[in-house]
Enzyme design. Structure first.
Site, short mmCIF file in Angstrom:
data_model
loop_
_atom_site.label_atom_id
_atom_site.label_comp_id
_atom_site.label_asym_id
_atom_site.label_seq_id
_atom_site.Cartn_x
_atom_site.Cartn_y
_atom_site.Cartn_z
N GLY A 1 -10.38 -1.70 -9.49
CA GLY A 1 -9.68 -2.69 -8.66
C GLY A 1 -8.39 -2.19 -8.05
O GLY A 1 -7.55 -3.00 -7.66
N TYR B 1 -7.74 -22.29 -3.00
CA TYR B 1 -8.32 -21.33 -3.94
C TYR B 1 -9.83 -21.53 -4.04
O TYR B 1 -10.58 -20.61 -4.37
CB TYR B 1 -7.63 -21.43 -5.31
CG TYR B 1 -7.26 -20.06 -5.85
CD1 TYR B 1 -6.17 -19.37 -5.35
CD2 TYR B 1 -8.02 -19.47 -6.83
CE1 TYR B 1 -5.86 -18.11 -5.81
CE2 TYR B 1 -7.71 -18.21 -7.31
CZ TYR B 1 -6.63 -17.53 -6.80
OH TYR B 1 -6.32 -16.29 -7.26
N LYS C 1 -12.72 -17.89 -11.50
CA LYS C 1 -11.74 -17.58 -12.56
C LYS C 1 -12.03 -18.40 -13.82
O LYS C 1 -11.79 -17.93 -14.94
CB LYS C 1 -10.31 -17.83 -12.07
CG LYS C 1 -9.85 -16.88 -10.97
CD LYS C 1 -9.90 -15.43 -11.39
CE LYS C 1 -9.22 -14.50 -10.38
NZ LYS C 1 -9.52 -13.08 -10.64
N THR D 1 -0.49 -9.10 -2.68
CA THR D 1 -1.44 -7.98 -2.65
C THR D 1 -2.45 -8.25 -1.53
O THR D 1 -2.45 -9.34 -0.95
CB THR D 1 -2.22 -7.87 -3.98
OG1 THR D 1 -2.98 -9.07 -4.14
CG2 THR D 1 -1.31 -7.67 -5.17
P1 NAP Z 1 -6.27 -6.15 -4.62
O1 NAP Z 1 -5.28 -5.07 -4.65
O2 NAP Z 1 -6.84 -6.53 -3.31
O3 NAP Z 1 -7.42 -5.81 -5.68
C1 NAP Z 1 -8.70 -6.42 -5.64
C2 NAP Z 1 -9.70 -5.32 -5.86
O4 NAP Z 1 -11.04 -5.85 -6.03
C3 NAP Z 1 -9.76 -4.37 -4.67
O5 NAP Z 1 -9.62 -3.05 -5.12
C4 NAP Z 1 -11.15 -4.62 -4.14
O6 NAP Z 1 -11.71 -3.54 -3.42
C5 NAP Z 1 -11.89 -4.90 -5.42
N1 NAP Z 1 -13.25 -5.35 -5.15
C6 NAP Z 1 -13.67 -6.38 -4.37
N2 NAP Z 1 -15.00 -6.40 -4.30
C7 NAP Z 1 -15.45 -5.36 -5.07
C8 NAP Z 1 -16.72 -4.85 -5.41
N3 NAP Z 1 -17.86 -5.40 -4.94
N4 NAP Z 1 -16.81 -3.79 -6.24
C9 NAP Z 1 -15.70 -3.20 -6.73
N5 NAP Z 1 -14.45 -3.63 -6.43
C10 NAP Z 1 -14.33 -4.69 -5.62
O7 NAP Z 1 -5.62 -7.51 -5.20
P2 NAP Z 1 -4.98 -7.89 -6.61
O8 NAP Z 1 -4.17 -9.09 -6.34
O9 NAP Z 1 -4.37 -6.72 -7.26
O10 NAP Z 1 -6.26 -8.39 -7.41
C11 NAP Z 1 -6.61 -7.87 -8.70
C12 NAP Z 1 -7.01 -9.03 -9.60
O11 NAP Z 1 -5.85 -9.80 -9.88
C13 NAP Z 1 -8.04 -9.98 -8.99
O12 NAP Z 1 -8.95 -10.38 -9.97
C14 NAP Z 1 -7.16 -11.16 -8.57
O13 NAP Z 1 -7.88 -12.37 -8.48
C15 NAP Z 1 -6.19 -11.16 -9.72
N6 NAP Z 1 -4.97 -11.95 -9.51
C16 NAP Z 1 -4.15 -11.68 -8.46
C17 NAP Z 1 -3.00 -12.44 -8.29
C18 NAP Z 1 -2.10 -12.19 -7.12
O14 NAP Z 1 -1.32 -13.09 -6.77
N7 NAP Z 1 -2.14 -11.04 -6.50
C19 NAP Z 1 -2.67 -13.45 -9.20
C20 NAP Z 1 -3.52 -13.68 -10.28
C21 NAP Z 1 -4.67 -12.92 -10.42
P3 NAP Z 1 -11.88 -3.73 -1.80
O15 NAP Z 1 -10.49 -3.88 -1.26
O16 NAP Z 1 -12.60 -2.52 -1.38
O17 NAP Z 1 -12.70 -4.96 -1.57
#
Ligand code: NAP
Length: 258
Positions: A15, A158, A165, A196
């Site tokens: 991720g 959301y 989730k 992000t």
């Molecule tokens: P991010 O940098 O966009 O990371 C999300 C990752 O998921 C990306 O690397 C994306 O790759 C990958 N992904 C999506 N589809 C995929 C697939 N089919 N196979 C493999 N990888 C895949 O955003 P982030 O905020 O750090 O998100 C990471 C986690 O934290 C997520 O579960 C998110 O819901 C959670 N989260 C985020 C926040 C926030 O505010 N940022 C808060 C709470 C929880 P691609 O870009 O290639 O699609």
């Protein structure tokens, strides 16, 4: 003073899209503590940026893995078996929902959009765990995934990601129960909003950041580094008695009643 030493331990970190990714913040902390890492990227589009980031953490492997394609997960498991032998840590920082399913009426979410969000954002946790289990089973291991408060509260825009989730958090508990006898711990970090790539896909995200900072007891938003530190804690022996939990790293926002 307690120091965390993860030398001799290997982590699969999924991720990382760019330097803002929460998984990247965890990866940096794990590497600084001495762990050897493998970062995966979902497709060729992200390959060069992930390889560039990995280059800043000496010894880090990079492999392609799209969690909607089981064969790519199996290839990662095989390569890790050959190159690292065993895994002690798995970071699951993956989520996806179609843009159109994060806008408009939740009630009108089409089946394919609902299934796509649950497949990538929730099912992948157990599917990846299952496929790397032979590597994890050799010794105690820790798995960490990333969740958000929408698992248990209604959050505007959301939509289907809240459903995903909720399933993810229940999967954490079920996996923790099932894998506990193998000394494998499974936990989630429920992070407050951090800017992000994925977060910017949520309609009204900037307003959400402002509202969280106003209402949270700490009167600010969390940083990705704070999420990274919690990831390090959950991967280390300092958290050896913790499994099946959802730990909030949200400046206290989730405790508020209004
Ligand atoms: P991010 O940098 O966009 O990371 C999300 C990752 O998921 C990306 O690397 C994306 O790759 C990958 N992904 C999506 N589809 C995929 C697939 N089919 N196979 C493999 N990888 C895949 O955003 P982030 O905020 O750090 O998100 C990471 C986690 O934290 C997520 O579960 C998110 O819901 C959670 N989260 C985020 C926040 C926030 O505010 N940022 C808060 C709470 C929880 P691609 O870009 O290639 O699609």
């Amino acid at each position: 003073m307690v120091t965390i030493d993860l030398s001799g331990r290997n982590a699969l970190v999924m991720g990382v899209a760019n330097h803002r990714s929460l998984s990247w913040a965890i990866a940096q902390r794990l590497h600084a503590a001495g762990a050897r890492l493998c970062l995966t990227y979902a497709g060729e589009r992200l390959q060069s940026s992930v390889e560039e980031l990995a280059g800043t953490l000496p010894g880090t492997l990079t492999l392609e893995c799209d969690v909607t394609r089981d064969a790519t997960i199996d290839t990662v498991a095989a390569r890790l078996g050959e190159q690292l032998g065993s895994l002690q840590m798995l970071v699951h920082g993956i989520a996806f929902a179609r843009k159109e399913d994060l806008e408009g009426a939740f009630v009108a979410t089409p089946r394919e959009g609902f299934m796509a969000a649950l497949d990538v954002s929730a099912y992948s946790l157990l599917n990846v765990t299952h496929r790397v289990l032979p590597l994890l089973e050799k010794q105690g291991a820790s798995i960490v995934t990333l969740s958000y408060l929408a698992a248990e509260r209604a959050v505007p825009s959301y939509n289907v990601m809240g459903s995903a989730k909720a399933v993810l958090e229940q999967s954490v508990r079920q996996l923790a129960y099932e894998l506990g006898p193998k000394a494998i711990r499974v936990n989630a970090i429920s992070a407050g909003p951090v800017s992000t790539l994925a977060a910017r896909g949520i309609h009204g995200f900037t307003g959400m950041l402002k509202q969280h900072a106003e209402k949270a007891p700490l009167k600010r938003n969390v940083t990705k580094e704070e999420v990274g530190s919690c990831g390090l804690f959950l991967m280390s022996d300092l958290s050896s008695g913790i499994t099946g939990e959802v730990i909030y790293v949200d400046a206290g926002y989730s405790i508020m009643g209004w």
